[in-house]
Design a protein around this motif. Structure first.
Motif, PDB file in Angstrom:
ATOM      1  N   VAL A   3      41.572  26.440  30.741  1.00 55.34           N
ATOM      2  CA  VAL A   3      41.957  27.747  31.257  1.00 55.34           C
ATOM      3  C   VAL A   3      42.087  27.724  32.775  1.00 55.34           C
ATOM      4  CG1 VAL A   3      40.856  29.025  29.368  1.00 55.34           C
ATOM      5  CG2 VAL A   3      39.554  28.529  31.430  1.00 55.34           C
ATOM      6  N   THR A   4      42.774  28.721  33.284  1.00 52.82           N
ATOM      7  CA  THR A   4      42.716  29.031  34.708  1.00 52.82           C
ATOM      8  C   THR A   4      42.154  30.445  34.779  1.00 52.82           C
ATOM      9  OG1 THR A   4      45.000  29.814  34.718  1.00 52.82           O
ATOM     10  CG2 THR A   4      44.633  27.543  35.404  1.00 52.82           C
ATOM     11  N   PHE A   5      41.302  30.680  35.752  1.00 55.04           N
ATOM     12  CA  PHE A   5      40.674  31.986  35.846  1.00 55.04           C
ATOM     13  C   PHE A   5      40.417  32.375  37.290  1.00 55.04           C
ATOM     14  CE2 PHE A   5      37.205  28.990  35.756  1.00 55.04           C
ATOM     15  CZ  PHE A   5      36.186  29.547  36.522  1.00 55.04           C
ATOM     16  N   GLU A   6      40.179  33.668  37.468  1.00 54.16           N
ATOM     17  CA  GLU A   6      39.773  34.210  38.752  1.00 54.16           C
ATOM     18  C   GLU A   6      38.453  34.923  38.519  1.00 54.16           C
ATOM     19  OE1 GLU A   6      42.872  36.672  40.384  1.00 54.16           O
ATOM     20  OE2 GLU A   6      44.369  35.096  40.096  1.00 54.16           O
ATOM     21  N   ALA A   7      37.575  34.865  39.503  1.00 54.03           N
ATOM     22  CA  ALA A   7      36.272  35.497  39.369  1.00 54.03           C
ATOM     23  C   ALA A   7      35.857  36.102  40.693  1.00 54.03           C
ATOM     24  CB  ALA A   7      35.234  34.474  38.905  1.00 54.03           C
ATOM     25  N   GLU A   8      34.910  37.006  40.615  1.00 52.88           N
ATOM     26  CA  GLU A   8      34.364  37.615  41.812  1.00 52.88           C
ATOM     27  C   GLU A   8      32.851  37.644  41.710  1.00 52.88           C
ATOM     28  OE1 GLU A   8      36.316  41.414  41.746  1.00 52.88           O
ATOM     29  OE2 GLU A   8      34.837  42.297  40.400  1.00 52.88           O
ATOM     30  N   GLU A   9      32.220  37.699  42.863  1.00 57.11           N
ATOM     31  CA  GLU A   9      30.763  37.749  42.908  1.00 57.11           C
ATOM     32  C   GLU A   9      30.332  39.194  43.109  1.00 57.11           C
ATOM     33  OE1 GLU A   9      27.006  35.639  45.191  1.00 57.11           O
ATOM     34  OE2 GLU A   9      29.004  35.417  46.014  1.00 57.11           O
ATOM     35  N   ALA A  10      29.363  39.613  42.311  1.00 58.08           N
ATOM     36  CA  ALA A  10      28.794  40.954  42.431  1.00 58.08           C
ATOM     37  C   ALA A  10      27.275  40.823  42.446  1.00 58.08           C
ATOM     38  CB  ALA A  10      29.244  41.812  41.254  1.00 58.08           C
ATOM     39  N   SER A  19      25.265  41.666  40.278  1.00 60.96           N
ATOM     40  CA  SER A  19      24.770  41.278  38.956  1.00 60.96           C
ATOM     41  C   SER A  19      25.152  39.856  38.568  1.00 60.96           C
ATOM     42  CB  SER A  19      25.306  42.258  37.909  1.00 60.96           C
ATOM     43  OG  SER A  19      26.716  42.235  37.911  1.00 60.96           O
ATOM     44  N   GLY A  20      25.875  39.158  39.434  1.00 59.72           N
ATOM     45  CA  GLY A  20      26.286  37.783  39.146  1.00 59.72           C
ATOM     46  C   GLY A  20      27.786  37.629  39.275  1.00 59.72           C
ATOM     47  N   TYR A  21      28.306  36.546  38.709  1.00 62.13           N
ATOM     48  CA  TYR A  21      29.736  36.259  38.792  1.00 62.13           C
ATOM     49  C   TYR A  21      30.447  36.827  37.569  1.00 62.13           C
ATOM     50  CZ  TYR A  21      28.466  33.082  42.539  1.00 62.13           C
ATOM     51  OH  TYR A  21      27.991  32.552  43.708  1.00 62.13           O
ATOM     52  N   THR A  22      31.624  37.396  37.803  1.00 61.82           N
ATOM     53  CA  THR A  22      32.400  38.010  36.728  1.00 61.82           C
ATOM     54  C   THR A  22      33.818  37.478  36.737  1.00 61.82           C
ATOM     55  OG1 THR A  22      31.110  40.051  36.924  1.00 61.82           O
ATOM     56  CG2 THR A  22      33.229  40.211  35.783  1.00 61.82           C
ATOM     57  N   VAL A  23      34.283  37.027  35.564  1.00 63.27           N
ATOM     58  CA  VAL A  23      35.669  36.601  35.413  1.00 63.27           C
ATOM     59  C   VAL A  23      36.518  37.874  35.337  1.00 63.27           C
ATOM     60  CG1 VAL A  23      37.346  35.463  33.904  1.00 63.27           C
ATOM     61  CG2 VAL A  23      35.087  34.447  34.246  1.00 63.27           C
ATOM     62  N   THR A  24      37.483  37.965  36.241  1.00 63.32           N
ATOM     63  CA  THR A  24      38.343  39.148  36.292  1.00 63.32           C
ATOM     64  C   THR A  24      39.702  38.920  35.647  1.00 63.32           C
ATOM     65  OG1 THR A  24      39.095  38.490  38.488  1.00 63.32           O
ATOM     66  CG2 THR A  24      37.230  40.028  38.378  1.00 63.32           C
ATOM     67  N   LYS A  25      40.088  37.648  35.527  1.00 62.48           N
ATOM     68  CA  LYS A  25      41.396  37.308  34.957  1.00 62.48           C
ATOM     69  C   LYS A  25      41.273  35.896  34.372  1.00 62.48           C
ATOM     70  CE  LYS A  25      46.172  37.049  36.568  1.00 62.48           C
ATOM     71  NZ  LYS A  25      47.009  37.169  37.775  1.00 62.48           N
ATOM     72  N   MET A  26      41.870  35.676  33.205  1.00 60.46           N
ATOM     73  CA  MET A  26      41.794  34.359  32.584  1.00 60.46           C
ATOM     74  C   MET A  26      42.992  34.161  31.661  1.00 60.46           C
ATOM     75  SD  MET A  26      38.684  32.613  30.374  1.00 60.46           S
ATOM     76  CE  MET A  26      38.508  34.041  29.332  1.00 60.46           C
ATOM     77  N   GLU A  27      43.533  32.948  31.694  1.00 62.93           N
ATOM     78  CA  GLU A  27      44.608  32.596  30.758  1.00 62.93           C
ATOM     79  C   GLU A  27      44.521  31.113  30.430  1.00 62.93           C
ATOM     80  OE1 GLU A  27      48.382  31.961  33.723  1.00 62.93           O
ATOM     81  OE2 GLU A  27      47.956  33.981  33.049  1.00 62.93           O
ATOM     82  N   LYS A  28      45.061  30.766  29.251  1.00 65.54           N
ATOM     83  CA  LYS A  28      45.090  29.366  28.851  1.00 65.54           C
ATOM     84  C   LYS A  28      45.957  28.599  29.836  1.00 65.54           C
ATOM     85  CE  LYS A  28      44.318  29.829  23.911  1.00 65.54           C
ATOM     86  NZ  LYS A  28      44.816  29.513  22.582  1.00 65.54           N
ATOM     87  N   ALA A  29      45.521  27.386  30.175  1.00 61.68           N
ATOM     88  CA  ALA A  29      46.279  26.546  31.089  1.00 61.68           C
ATOM     89  C   ALA A  29      47.532  26.044  30.396  1.00 61.68           C
ATOM     90  CB  ALA A  29      45.426  25.381  31.580  1.00 61.68           C
ATOM     91  N   LYS A  30      48.563  25.831  31.165  1.00 60.96           N
ATOM     92  CA  LYS A  30      49.828  25.359  30.591  1.00 60.96           C
ATOM     93  C   LYS A  30      49.957  23.879  30.731  1.00 60.96           C
ATOM     94  CE  LYS A  30      51.855  29.758  31.510  1.00 60.96           C
ATOM     95  NZ  LYS A  30      52.677  30.589  32.270  1.00 60.96           N
TER      96      LYS A  30
END
Length: 99
Positions: free
Chosen positions: A79-86, A88-99
């Motif tokens: 996968v490729t993903f984007e995450a942010e730190e909050a 409460s911890g790290y949260t994946v905000t966007k994710m998709e299967k890698a091509k």
């Protein structure tokens, strides 16, 4: 307002917004290791995540912003993903299967 101050303010805002957008939108490559739908979490093995201040590859548990993301992948998927730190911890905000 003084024109020089106006220009300096506009430049500072433009640079700040550009840097923030780059950090927030930096995709991270990884592999799904575990999915916990009940807890809304995913374990990802990934490379460096400079947008999160992680210089070394690692395996981590992340919360997901939207539980529907967990239904789109399975263990072993790349996968490729984007995450942010909050707080409460790290949260994946966007994710998709890698091509």
């Amino acid at each position: 307002m003084n024109p020089i101050i106006r220009i300096a303010t506009a430049l500072a805002l433009t640079l700040g917004l550009s840097c923030g957008a780059l950090a927030a939108g930096a995709s991270i490559s990884g592999e799904v290791k575990k999915i916990d739908e009940g807890a809304g979490k995913i374990t990802l093995k990934h490379g460096p995540a400079k947008s999160l201040g992680m210089e070394e590859p690692m395996t981590m548990v992340y919360r997901v912003k939207d539980a529907a993301m967990l239904k789109q992948v399975k263990v072993g998927d790349k996968v490729t993903f984007e995450a942010e730190e909050a707080a409460s911890g790290y949260t994946v905000t966007k994710m998709e299967k890698a091509k």
